[in-house]
Design a protein around this motif. Structure first.
Motif, PDB file in Angstrom:
ATOM      1  N   TYR A   1      10.068  -0.514   2.912  1.00 35.35           N
ATOM      2  CA  TYR A   1       9.547   0.847   2.772  1.00 35.35           C
ATOM      3  C   TYR A   1      10.398   1.745   3.652  1.00 35.35           C
ATOM      4  O   TYR A   1      10.408   1.617   4.891  1.00 35.35           O
ATOM      5  CB  TYR A   1       8.080   0.932   3.199  1.00 35.35           C
ATOM      6  CG  TYR A   1       7.538   2.339   3.113  1.00 35.35           C
ATOM      7  CD1 TYR A   1       7.372   2.958   1.880  1.00 35.35           C
ATOM      8  CD2 TYR A   1       7.221   3.057   4.271  1.00 35.35           C
ATOM      9  CE1 TYR A   1       6.897   4.259   1.797  1.00 35.35           C
ATOM     10  CE2 TYR A   1       6.730   4.347   4.197  1.00 35.35           C
ATOM     11  CZ  TYR A   1       6.579   4.951   2.945  1.00 35.35           C
ATOM     12  OH  TYR A   1       6.110   6.238   2.854  1.00 35.35           O
ATOM     13  N   LYS A   2      11.146   2.628   3.006  1.00 34.91           N
ATOM     14  CA  LYS A   2      12.077   3.520   3.714  1.00 34.91           C
ATOM     15  C   LYS A   2      12.875   2.694   4.719  1.00 34.91           C
ATOM     16  O   LYS A   2      13.359   1.613   4.402  1.00 34.91           O
ATOM     17  CB  LYS A   2      11.312   4.669   4.361  1.00 34.91           C
ATOM     18  CG  LYS A   2      10.563   5.541   3.360  1.00 34.91           C
ATOM     19  CD  LYS A   2       9.819   6.680   4.051  1.00 34.91           C
ATOM     20  CE  LYS A   2       9.098   7.543   3.027  1.00 34.91           C
ATOM     21  NZ  LYS A   2       8.332   8.640   3.666  1.00 34.91           N
TER      22      LYS A   2
ATOM     23  N   ARG B   1       0.820  -1.213   0.000  1.00 36.94           N
ATOM     24  CA  ARG B   1       0.000   0.000   0.000  1.00 36.94           C
ATOM     25  C   ARG B   1       0.854   1.262   0.000  1.00 36.94           C
ATOM     26  O   ARG B   1       0.354   2.345  -0.266  1.00 36.94           O
ATOM     27  CB  ARG B   1      -0.922   0.005   1.225  1.00 36.94           C
ATOM     28  CG  ARG B   1      -1.949  -1.124   1.234  1.00 36.94           C
ATOM     29  CD  ARG B   1      -2.705  -1.209   2.561  1.00 36.94           C
ATOM     30  NE  ARG B   1      -3.258   0.088   2.948  1.00 36.94           N
ATOM     31  CZ  ARG B   1      -2.969   0.714   4.091  1.00 36.94           C
ATOM     32  NH1 ARG B   1      -2.120   0.174   4.937  1.00 36.94           N
ATOM     33  NH2 ARG B   1      -3.534   1.870   4.373  1.00 36.94           N
ATOM     34  N   TYR B   2       2.136   1.121   0.298  1.00 36.78           N
ATOM     35  CA  TYR B   2       3.008   2.288   0.455  1.00 36.78           C
ATOM     36  C   TYR B   2       3.991   2.479  -0.681  1.00 36.78           C
ATOM     37  O   TYR B   2       4.524   3.567  -0.860  1.00 36.78           O
ATOM     38  CB  TYR B   2       3.766   2.193   1.788  1.00 36.78           C
ATOM     39  CG  TYR B   2       2.881   2.514   2.960  1.00 36.78           C
ATOM     40  CD1 TYR B   2       2.827   3.792   3.492  1.00 36.78           C
ATOM     41  CD2 TYR B   2       2.049   1.537   3.513  1.00 36.78           C
ATOM     42  CE1 TYR B   2       1.991   4.099   4.555  1.00 36.78           C
ATOM     43  CE2 TYR B   2       1.207   1.822   4.576  1.00 36.78           C
ATOM     44  CZ  TYR B   2       1.184   3.111   5.095  1.00 36.78           C
ATOM     45  OH  TYR B   2       0.343   3.409   6.138  1.00 36.78           O
TER      46      TYR B   2
ATOM     47  N   ASP C   1      16.694   0.333   1.774  1.00 41.44           N
ATOM     48  CA  ASP C   1      16.724   0.359   0.302  1.00 41.44           C
ATOM     49  C   ASP C   1      17.986  -0.338  -0.202  1.00 41.44           C
ATOM     50  O   ASP C   1      17.942  -1.127  -1.142  1.00 41.44           O
ATOM     51  CB  ASP C   1      16.704   1.801  -0.213  1.00 41.44           C
ATOM     52  CG  ASP C   1      15.310   2.407  -0.230  1.00 41.44           C
ATOM     53  OD1 ASP C   1      14.336   1.635  -0.289  1.00 41.44           O
ATOM     54  OD2 ASP C   1      15.197   3.634  -0.179  1.00 41.44           O
ATOM     55  N   SER C   2      19.099  -0.027   0.428  1.00 40.99           N
ATOM     56  CA  SER C   2      20.362  -0.624  -0.011  1.00 40.99           C
ATOM     57  C   SER C   2      20.376  -2.127   0.273  1.00 40.99           C
ATOM     58  O   SER C   2      20.921  -2.907  -0.507  1.00 40.99           O
ATOM     59  CB  SER C   2      21.547   0.071   0.655  1.00 40.99           C
ATOM     60  OG  SER C   2      21.467  -0.005   2.055  1.00 40.99           O
TER      61      SER C   2
ATOM     62  N   SER D   1      11.481   1.838   7.676  1.00 39.81           N
ATOM     63  CA  SER D   1      10.495   1.470   8.691  1.00 39.81           C
ATOM     64  C   SER D   1       9.990   0.039   8.561  1.00 39.81           C
ATOM     65  O   SER D   1       9.426  -0.500   9.520  1.00 39.81           O
ATOM     66  CB  SER D   1       9.295   2.428   8.630  1.00 39.81           C
ATOM     67  OG  SER D   1       8.605   2.281   7.401  1.00 39.81           O
ATOM     68  N   CYS D   2      10.208  -0.606   7.414  1.00 40.27           N
ATOM     69  CA  CYS D   2       9.645  -1.947   7.210  1.00 40.27           C
ATOM     70  C   CYS D   2      10.505  -2.728   6.230  1.00 40.27           C
ATOM     71  O   CYS D   2      10.982  -2.184   5.227  1.00 40.27           O
ATOM     72  CB  CYS D   2       8.214  -1.839   6.686  1.00 40.27           C
ATOM     73  SG  CYS D   2       7.420  -3.432   6.345  1.00 40.27           S
ATOM     74  N   VAL D   3      10.688  -4.030   6.503  1.00 37.36           N
ATOM     75  CA  VAL D   3      11.451  -4.892   5.598  1.00 37.36           C
ATOM     76  C   VAL D   3      10.923  -6.325   5.706  1.00 37.36           C
ATOM     77  O   VAL D   3      10.436  -6.741   6.757  1.00 37.36           O
ATOM     78  CB  VAL D   3      12.964  -4.839   5.935  1.00 37.36           C
ATOM     79  CG1 VAL D   3      13.252  -5.464   7.300  1.00 37.36           C
ATOM     80  CG2 VAL D   3      13.793  -5.505   4.847  1.00 37.36           C
ATOM     81  N   LEU D   4      11.027  -7.058   4.596  1.00 36.94           N
ATOM     82  CA  LEU D   4      10.601  -8.456   4.533  1.00 36.94           C
ATOM     83  C   LEU D   4      11.819  -9.366   4.534  1.00 36.94           C
ATOM     84  O   LEU D   4      12.841  -9.045   3.917  1.00 36.94           O
ATOM     85  CB  LEU D   4       9.790  -8.724   3.263  1.00 36.94           C
ATOM     86  CG  LEU D   4       8.595  -7.827   2.994  1.00 36.94           C
ATOM     87  CD1 LEU D   4       7.985  -8.160   1.629  1.00 36.94           C
ATOM     88  CD2 LEU D   4       7.542  -7.974   4.087  1.00 36.94           C
TER      89      LEU D   4
END
Length: 464
Positions: free
Chosen positions: A308-309, A189-190, A362-363, A311-314
């Motif tokens: 996402y930025k 969603r982001y 992101d990296s 704040s969140c990672v899978l």
């Protein structure tokens, strides 16, 4: 930081251990009830394999957690397997078993119960003062900009209509909640994420081979057993108690046919998998197990980006799902944790990359996803290798040549593809590059050899 982790499987539990050891405040949420209470039969009904093969990269991730005793405790509950044992029927109708060693230098894979691995990791984090674990809680909303999540009681069917909500703040939300990840759903969603998902026309179900009457294993305990037959395959992985956890892989239509006839499975096994009936299972055991276990569909999935930025990672299956034919799915998930925490989360919040500010996550996404994409492809390709490569003279000759070069000329850096994947922690993209280089060299040598032989033959022919 306060780190909230969704998913209390081995990958999520290891992530909680890493975070806690680094001094973060950790909350771990699991949708199911206390998973440590699950028994093997319950796991079977869910269609989940209870056995996994652990390789060097999985153990390296466990070792790097900061828990010095963890690896040894897990090793004590594994079964070492040094080869793949291929069972076939010869043209004369006799049974034949061929051992294919995993390594020229005697290295082994370790078979371990997924249940044991998950539980020992959970027991570790339960004893840490900065970790809280919540079972039976389902993620129903995630505000990734304001870093807030909402969990509900998973036992209530209409979670949105109930009042049992828990609002949680976080600095980092980690999605380790599997292939059907709720965190991934909210992440989408982001930002625009690409999900390349492929459902195979192949299914699988699980069986158990019991001990012999005298308590000994019915087949070799130090090998992973394979019965290959064109588009179907049967695997047997050993357990420490001498039993075997087994998987049947076949096209969906084959399962449909077998389910429609109560006794068809026995005839099917007698035709395709020599030696199983009646040596390893009785007909009654086979029929009962087949009709009481769930059939699952194989699929693979690649997700990018996975954050996402900052704040969140899978991680794990939430970020990449692969078929089980290389035995690297869980190893790769555990390695996700090591790479994420050791190489990225230990850095400052942002870094300069190519003249622009880029978040640490992101990296991480840009670094990690090309690797797991390579491994996902290799896992699918290895299905054909396991079923058909024993009949390929060319593949056999290549493996023997590479093993010989690896043993005789170690300084040249030669190794089989399987050896690099299972017995190193090299990046998968680097492994793919090295394997492609070896393929080019071997093709060139084959071309030179062929040309030389043709020249020799022409020279001999002219003399006569």
């Amino acid at each position: 930081m306060k780190i909230v982790i969704c998913g209390a499987g081995p990958v999520g539990a290891l992530a909680a251990l890493y975070a806690a050891k680094k001094g973060h405040t950790v909350e771990l949420y699991e949708m199911r009830a206390d998973v440590r209470a699950d028994d093997k039969e319950a796991a079977q009904q869910l269609g989940k394999s209870i056995n996994i093969t652990m390789s060097d990269r999985g153990f390296e991730a466990l070792k790097d957690s900061g828990d010095e005793q963890l690896v040894q405790e897990i090793l004590n509950h594994t079964v070492p397997v040094q080869a793949r044992e291929v069972h076939e029927r010869t043209a004369l109708g006799t049974e034949k078993a061929t051992k294919v060693p995993y390594s020229i230098d005697g290295r082994v894979l370790r078979v371990v119960s997924r249940e044991f691995l998950r539980n020992i990791l959970l027991d570790r984090i339960f004893n840490l003062p900065n970790v809280k674990v919540f079972f039976g809680r389902k993620l129903i909303h995630a505000d990734l900009d304001n870093k807030k999540a909402v969990f509900a009681d998973a036992s209530i069917e209409d979670t949105y209509g109930g009042s049992n909500f828990e609002r949680v703040s976080f600095d980092l939300l980690i999605g380790a909640d599997g292939a059907h990840s709720a965190v991934r759903h909210h992440l989408a969603r982001y930002r625009n994420i690409n999900i390349d998902q492929r459902w195979l026309d192949n299914c699988w179900c699980e069986f158990q081979i019991a001990q012999a009457d005298d308590g000994r294993p019915k087949i070799n305990l130090d090998t992973l057993h394979v019965w290959p037959n064109n588009d179907i395959m049967f695997l047997a992985l050993p357990n420490p108690d001498g039993t075997f956890t087994c998987n049947l892989f076949a096209p969906a239509e084959t399962f449909k046919m077998l389910r429609s006839n109560q006794t068809a499975i026995a005839d099917f096994f007698e035709r395709n998998f020599p030696g199983i009936l009646p040596n390893l299972m009785t007909t009654e055991e086979l029929i009962k197990q087949f009709h009481s276990t769930k059939t699952s569909i194989l699929h693979e999935m690649r997700v990018t980006p996975i954050n996402y930025k900052d704040s969140c990672v899978l991680i794990g299956d939430a970020a990449h799902t692969m078929v089980p034919f290389y035995g690297q799915g869980l190893n790769t998930g555990l390695e996700d944790v090591r790479v994420l925490f050791r190489a990225f989360l230990s850095q400052a919040p942002t870094k300069e990359l190519s003249g622009k500010q880029i978040s640490i996550l992101d990296s991480y996404s840009e670094y990690r996803q090309p690797d797991v994409s390579v491994m996902t492809s290799l896992a699918l390709k290895n299905y054909n290798e396991m079923r058909l490569s024993q009949r390929s003279t060319l593949k056999y000759m290549r493996r023997k040549l590479e093993e010989t070069l690896q043993a005789r000329l170690p300084s040249a850096g030669w190794a089989t593809l399987y050896f690099r994947v299972a017995f190193s922690t090299e990046r998968f993209t680097m492994i793919e590059h090295k394997n492609n280089q070896q393929t080019k060299i071997l093709k060139w040598l084959l071309g030179v050899s062929t040309a030389s032989l043709c020249g020799l033959a022409a020279s001999v022919a002219l003399k006569f």
